[in-house]
Design a protein around this motif. Sequence first.
Motif, PDB file in Angstrom:
ATOM      1  N   LEU A   1      35.119  26.569  37.090  1.00 51.08           N
ATOM      2  CA  LEU A   1      34.938  27.647  36.133  1.00 51.08           C
ATOM      3  C   LEU A   1      34.818  28.999  36.836  1.00 51.08           C
ATOM      4  O   LEU A   1      35.405  30.003  36.408  1.00 51.08           O
ATOM      5  CB  LEU A   1      33.692  27.386  35.268  1.00 51.08           C
ATOM      6  CG  LEU A   1      33.419  28.440  34.178  1.00 51.08           C
ATOM      7  CD1 LEU A   1      34.604  28.609  33.261  1.00 51.08           C
ATOM      8  CD2 LEU A   1      32.162  28.067  33.389  1.00 51.08           C
ATOM      9  N   GLY A   2      34.038  29.082  37.907  1.00 51.27           N
ATOM     10  CA  GLY A   2      33.870  30.361  38.614  1.00 51.27           C
ATOM     11  C   GLY A   2      35.196  30.872  39.155  1.00 51.27           C
ATOM     12  O   GLY A   2      35.530  32.068  39.031  1.00 51.27           O
ATOM     13  N   ASP A   3      35.970  29.955  39.783  1.00 48.98           N
ATOM     14  CA  ASP A   3      37.270  30.360  40.295  1.00 48.98           C
ATOM     15  C   ASP A   3      38.222  30.750  39.159  1.00 48.98           C
ATOM     16  O   ASP A   3      39.018  31.684  39.272  1.00 48.98           O
ATOM     17  CB  ASP A   3      37.888  29.216  41.108  1.00 48.98           C
ATOM     18  CG  ASP A   3      36.987  28.818  42.283  1.00 48.98           C
ATOM     19  OD1 ASP A   3      36.270  29.709  42.778  1.00 48.98           O
ATOM     20  OD2 ASP A   3      37.018  27.642  42.685  1.00 48.98           O
TER      21      ASP A   3
ATOM     22  N   VAL B   1      28.003  33.988  40.422  1.00 49.35           N
ATOM     23  CA  VAL B   1      26.788  33.256  40.044  1.00 49.35           C
ATOM     24  C   VAL B   1      27.120  31.801  39.754  1.00 49.35           C
ATOM     25  O   VAL B   1      26.417  30.870  40.171  1.00 49.35           O
ATOM     26  CB  VAL B   1      26.123  33.935  38.828  1.00 49.35           C
ATOM     27  CG1 VAL B   1      25.014  33.045  38.271  1.00 49.35           C
ATOM     28  CG2 VAL B   1      25.550  35.296  39.225  1.00 49.35           C
ATOM     29  N   ILE B   2      28.212  31.547  39.018  1.00 51.37           N
ATOM     30  CA  ILE B   2      28.604  30.168  38.662  1.00 51.37           C
ATOM     31  C   ILE B   2      29.063  29.407  39.900  1.00 51.37           C
ATOM     32  O   ILE B   2      28.785  28.204  40.072  1.00 51.37           O
ATOM     33  CB  ILE B   2      29.689  30.196  37.585  1.00 51.37           C
ATOM     34  CG1 ILE B   2      29.138  30.829  36.301  1.00 51.37           C
ATOM     35  CG2 ILE B   2      30.218  28.799  37.299  1.00 51.37           C
ATOM     36  CD1 ILE B   2      30.185  31.083  35.239  1.00 51.37           C
ATOM     37  N   GLN B   3      29.759  30.097  40.818  1.00 53.56           N
ATOM     38  CA  GLN B   3      30.206  29.428  42.044  1.00 53.56           C
ATOM     39  C   GLN B   3      29.020  28.968  42.890  1.00 53.56           C
ATOM     40  O   GLN B   3      29.128  28.045  43.696  1.00 53.56           O
ATOM     41  CB  GLN B   3      31.092  30.387  42.847  1.00 53.56           C
ATOM     42  CG  GLN B   3      32.475  30.592  42.237  1.00 53.56           C
ATOM     43  CD  GLN B   3      33.221  31.728  42.895  1.00 53.56           C
ATOM     44  OE1 GLN B   3      32.627  32.531  43.605  1.00 53.56           O
ATOM     45  NE2 GLN B   3      34.531  31.789  42.628  1.00 53.56           N
TER      46      GLN B   3
ATOM     47  N   ARG C   1      24.687  27.632  33.940  1.00 53.74           N
ATOM     48  CA  ARG C   1      24.552  28.855  34.722  1.00 53.74           C
ATOM     49  C   ARG C   1      25.216  30.047  33.999  1.00 53.74           C
ATOM     50  O   ARG C   1      24.696  31.154  34.040  1.00 53.74           O
ATOM     51  CB  ARG C   1      25.201  28.658  36.097  1.00 53.74           C
ATOM     52  CG  ARG C   1      24.995  29.849  37.049  1.00 53.74           C
ATOM     53  CD  ARG C   1      23.510  30.082  37.373  1.00 53.74           C
ATOM     54  NE  ARG C   1      22.925  28.940  38.044  1.00 53.74           N
ATOM     55  CZ  ARG C   1      22.951  28.754  39.372  1.00 53.74           C
ATOM     56  NH1 ARG C   1      23.502  29.663  40.125  1.00 53.74           N
ATOM     57  NH2 ARG C   1      22.400  27.663  39.908  1.00 53.74           N
ATOM     58  N   LEU C   2      26.353  29.816  33.335  1.00 51.27           N
ATOM     59  CA  LEU C   2      26.997  30.880  32.560  1.00 51.27           C
ATOM     60  C   LEU C   2      26.077  31.352  31.451  1.00 51.27           C
ATOM     61  O   LEU C   2      25.882  32.561  31.238  1.00 51.27           O
ATOM     62  CB  LEU C   2      28.327  30.381  31.973  1.00 51.27           C
ATOM     63  CG  LEU C   2      29.036  31.336  30.995  1.00 51.27           C
ATOM     64  CD1 LEU C   2      29.453  32.624  31.709  1.00 51.27           C
ATOM     65  CD2 LEU C   2      30.269  30.664  30.371  1.00 51.27           C
TER      66      LEU C   2
END
Length: 977
Positions: free
Chosen positions: A26-28, A73-75, A136-137
């Motif tokens: 998701l972060g990427d 933050v998500i990564q 986290r999101l």
Amino acid sequence: MDEASGDYLSHMSNLGAETTSASLRLGDFIQERRAELLEAWERRVRVYTVARHLSGPVLRDHVPQLLDRLARVIQGVHTGAVETLGELPDLHALERLVAGYDLHTAARELGDLRDTILEFWEREAAGAITIREVRRLDQAIDEILAISVDRFARARERTLRALDRVSSVSWQAGDLAAFLHQLMAVVLETVAAVDAVSLQLKDEADVLHVRAAIGLGEERALGFSQRVGEGFAGRVARLREPMLVRDATNDPLVINPHIREQGIRALYGVPLVHQDEVIGVAQMGSRSAFEFSDDDQQLFRTMAQRATALIVQAQLTERLRSSEARLQAIIDHAPAAIFVKDPEGRIRLANQEMLAIFGRSREELLGKTNHELVSPDIADVLRANDLEVLRSGQSLTVEEVFPREDGPHTYLSVKFPLPDENGEPHALCGISTDITERRRTEEALRATSQRLKAILDAAVDSIITIDDQGTILDVNPATTRLFGYAPEELTGRNISMLMPEPDRSSHDTYMRNYLRTGVRKVIGIGREVLGQRKDGTVFPIELSIGEMVLPGGRFFTGMMKDISRRKTAQHAQAMLVEAGTLLAQSLDLASTLRSLAHLTVTHLSDYCTVDLLGDDGQLHRQVVLARDPALQPVADRLMAFPPRVGSSSPMARVLETGRPQATEVGAEWLEAVALNAEHRAVLEQLGARTAVIVPLVARGRKLGVLNMTTCEAGRMPLSAMLEMARGMADRAAIAIDNARLLREAQEAVRVREDVVAIVSHDLRNPLNAISLASLAMLRHEPLTEAQNRSLRRIISAADRAHRMIRDLLDFTQARAGGAIPIHPRPVDLHELTRQVVDEVHLANPGRDISVEARGDGHGEFDEDRLAQVITNLVGNALQHSPAGTPVRVSSRAEGDGVTLVVHNQGPPIPAELRPVIFEPYRRGPAAALGRGSIGLGLYITRQIVLGHGGHIDVRSTEKDGTHFTVWLPRTPARVVQ
């Protein structure tokens, strides 16, 4: 966590445990698809009312940076790194406050951002996502939301307190100056870091003036002003955006000396914008800080925004008070009573005359009704009139009676409704004029009416009275004589019956327009118009109209004088001047004949023929020209039928007797003129109605005949046409005779020049042989002294013969194109130019010719020759320029000489003609149309200028027209030409 995130986690749980495919996490995913996420999010939030009109950069604000920070933050779920959102949430919340977002909209926007991310990933269906990433999101979005709530709450409380204080100032302040000063005090007290504030308002000339200031030396600061675009405040006004400088004391952008003197560091300016127009600039400054916090800037912008509306309201109130005072002063000086009443009949406004009528002060009169001021019977009448105006919504003119100390007075009252913003009457205004004295004079007017009628009956000119509908009410006897109608045939009819078309059809429309707008085109001005008699004859009249407004209505009196003879004389004079000028411009016979025909069909006839006597004693047709181009092909067929000398043709008889003839065209005339059936058919097809034939005679010599024929009866009396034709023929005959003389002279000169050239050439050959032979003998033969002397006498005689031949050729050349003799004397070029242009203008009354003179125009010139130069150049400009364009003539001093410039508009001189324009026999395009000369005018002009030691140039372009420029020395030098 919102509903979309829950649905997505439920979906993930149904799919099973987290996947570890090679797809993006998701972060990427957020980092790589950021642009698409931003585009989809922007489309979603554009539906918000507050976001519809925001530009793209303002709407996106810090969202791109927030997406990057969210991705990191998500990564951290996978990398173990601890990332924070930093100050971005606080900055984003502050900008949303500035943009006008409320808390609900800001929170909704963040939810839409989260939904966009999750929905995008779900559609991809290939990403690797975990519950921890979604959690986290959500945590990051919730953190942003919490910061926004806190920011909105703190800013709202502070802003509301500040706005409440701004609003309280507007109610407490008594005028604009006091309000602005108190407003600055509120800003100073509200923002702790502020040491100085000022307010500049823009005037109509785009100049900003300091209207209020605290902390800058108030008395001196109020005198400062700067234009929009100049300095710091001027740039804020021009860019329409807030600006901040960190060191105002030293920043070159700050030009206000009072700011520099006070040691201001941070200076923040905000434009005051009302309805998309900048009305001023508000500034706050600090002596200790180099910048203001975002909260302080946002608060100052909010206060400025609130203050803008209050400032505009205060300005409007101030202007309204001033306007009301001016209005009251104006109506107080009006001689008529002026008042305003509300629907209940209470008087709300009254001028001094109104107060005098009722004998009350303003305080005693305002708010009262008519029933409280006058007797019931009078009040009832006044009220009824008022109610009629309010009911109909139309103005009302009525006579009303008011009691005065010296008795009742009659007033002519004009009452009209005053509409509100919806167009409905909410009050009425009245203007009452005392007509008591006028009524007294009406009896005296009636007593004089009989005397006036007697005067009108005796008048020589026609006098007609009509009403405002154009109906004829009265005519005098002169009208009957002028138009041929009996009085009973005119009275009660519309005045337009005495007018030809198109005036007849448009008269009533003109009358209605005048009554509606009051714009005068004839009334009170006077002009020349056309009238139409009972028999249909159209004739010119001099018309003067006066207007009368009487108790019975509005009336108009017209006085008319027949000016047919005057107009005919003026037309004849102008035509003959034009004919003299035009015919004198060319000595070419063909051009002269074409000019004659053109003048004839322009001024006198529908078609004409010109026949000249030939060497065989017979008439030969030279020109046939029709006014209507459509008739020209038919008229051209007349070229084959010239009249025969000695026949019974009217043209032949006029030539024989020398007496002109004017006649109506009938069968007998056609029979006498026609040479055969074909000739008669052409004449009948042309439709001749009248014919005027005049002989062309010059120096007692018969040259030919000019025939002028009209196809429309009544255009001009035959007697007047005959008189004008005589004048035209006299001038034409002289021009034709001159052209023939010139042609004969040119032929004689040509023959003489040919003889001289041939003789000179033939003499040179034997003389050359004699000279060469004599020289050879001198050089090679042994000679006695006597033989030597004889040969030398032969050589000397041959040399003298050579010189004689050379002198003879030089003389011939000078006669054809040598120097023109010049006789200079003191002359004022300016005065001479005016005199010559005036003479040319008399021949061209319809053209615009202006003269401009500058400097000293005195010098020694040949006055007659110089007048010839001016006449040639101005005539050339008139000939080669469109009829509606001006010709400009200017003379000016230039160095040790004077300059003359003649300018005209129109097509430029062709490029191939300019280099040889001053050579003899060079003619312009007008020659092809029959308006040109034989091409000597500019050649002679140049010879005269050269004879004065000057020069002449021409410049001609499509854009600037044609300029002929002559320079002359004040004292001519001897010039070899």
